[in-house]
Design an enzyme around this catalytic site. Structure first.
Site, PDB file in Angstrom:
ATOM      1  N   PHE A  87     -24.016  -0.993 -16.088  1.00  0.00           N
ATOM      2  CA  PHE A  87     -24.589  -1.757 -15.320  1.00  0.00           C
ATOM      3  C   PHE A  87     -24.597  -1.136 -13.801  1.00  0.00           C
ATOM      4  O   PHE A  87     -23.651  -0.546 -13.581  1.00  0.00           O
ATOM      5  CB  PHE A  87     -23.746  -3.184 -14.883  1.00  0.00           C
ATOM      6  N   ASP A  88     -25.505  -1.321 -13.199  1.00  0.00           N
ATOM      7  CA  ASP A  88     -25.413  -0.727 -11.703  1.00  0.00           C
ATOM      8  C   ASP A  88     -24.694  -1.746 -11.102  1.00  0.00           C
ATOM      9  O   ASP A  88     -24.143  -3.191 -11.358  1.00  0.00           O
ATOM     10  CB  ASP A  88     -27.009  -0.845 -11.153  1.00  0.00           C
ATOM     11  N   PHE A  89     -23.879  -1.311  -9.786  1.00  0.00           N
ATOM     12  CA  PHE A  89     -22.920  -2.311  -9.050  1.00  0.00           C
ATOM     13  C   PHE A  89     -23.649  -3.129  -8.154  1.00  0.00           C
ATOM     14  O   PHE A  89     -23.867  -4.366  -8.257  1.00  0.00           O
ATOM     15  CB  PHE A  89     -21.900  -1.594  -8.606  1.00  0.00           C
ATOM     16  N   ASP A  90     -24.230  -2.315  -7.120  1.00  0.00           N
ATOM     17  CA  ASP A  90     -24.804  -3.349  -5.712  1.00  0.00           C
ATOM     18  C   ASP A  90     -26.233  -4.058  -6.272  1.00  0.00           C
ATOM     19  O   ASP A  90     -27.006  -3.297  -6.790  1.00  0.00           O
ATOM     20  CB  ASP A  90     -24.887  -2.123  -4.817  1.00  0.00           C
TER      21      ASP A  90
END
Length: 222
Positions: free
Chosen positions: A7-10
């Site tokens: 997953f990307d965070f932002d």
């Protein structure tokens, strides 16, 4: 079913869009003599902060980085929250035995703080942050390193992100690239990066990971 998901965070796990935009606006205004529009900031979602600020003002980077981080830290708790359905979706993936990791261009300390603030820390034994690699998204190095830490082959993994840089990194690393349709980034910009799948919600993404595309739940990007 995938063995691992990155997953990307932002903007994917945690809604930091308002914080990022306001932090850019606050930091750049004294140098540019104006307030940048959100549309000017969106192209730099998913890249390192240094790269994003340098795109507007290549000089005075050290000063700007310091002020950005000061402002962001002061407003983080008020402006950051989990994206809709994320916690429930992560629980389903974890219960299914899928290995989970985060791949972000954000620094590790604020990534860890954001995950803790939103109650998501326990889902992610693997976190690849900006300090962990020498080249960043849209290149494949962060994704490949995440796969190594998870112990998962590229062909058995997916990555979801909300920016073109996330999609390009996933494609370059050979994992299934999924675009998060809840992004603040204009959809045409995300689709231009060529994601294999576009999902409108975390529920759709989890369904895709567990069961594959069914009916009209997923919008395939041809």
């Amino acid at each position: 079913m995938f063995a691992g998901v990155l997953f990307d965070f932002d903007g994917t796990l945690v809604d930091t869009s308002e914080l990022v935009i306001k932090s850019f606006q606050h930091t750049l205004a004294p140098y540019l003599g104006r307030v940048v529009a959100p549309e000017e900031v969106y192209p730099y979602f998913g890249v390192t902060l240094k790269e994003g600020l340098a795109a507007f003002m290549p000089d005075h980077l050290d000063e700007m980085l310091h002020e950005y981080r000061r402002y962001s830290a002061a407003h983080f708790d008020d402006l950051v929250r989990p994206c809709p359905g994320v916690r429930e979706g992560l629980q389903r993936l974890q219960q299914a035995g899928i290995k989970l990791g985060v791949v972000t261009s954000r620094l590790r300390d604020t990534t860890l703080y954001g995950l803790e603030l939103c109650g998501l820390t326990s889902f992610f034994p693997v976190i690849v942050a900006a300090e962990d690699v020498t080249s960043h998204k849209p290149g494949p190095e962060p994704v490949r390193y995440g796969l190594k830490l998870l112990g998962v082959e590229a062909g058995a993994a997916a990555m979801i992100g909300d920016s073109p840089h996330d999609i390009q990194a996933a494609r370059a690393a050979g994992v299934t690239s999924v675009a998060a349709g809840w992004s603040r980034v204009p959809r045409d910009q995300i689709l231009a990066a060529g994601p294999e799948v576009l999902v409108a919600s975390m529920t759709e993404f989890v369904d895709f990971c567990l069961d594959g595309p069914k009916g009209g739940r997923l919008a395939q990007n041809g």
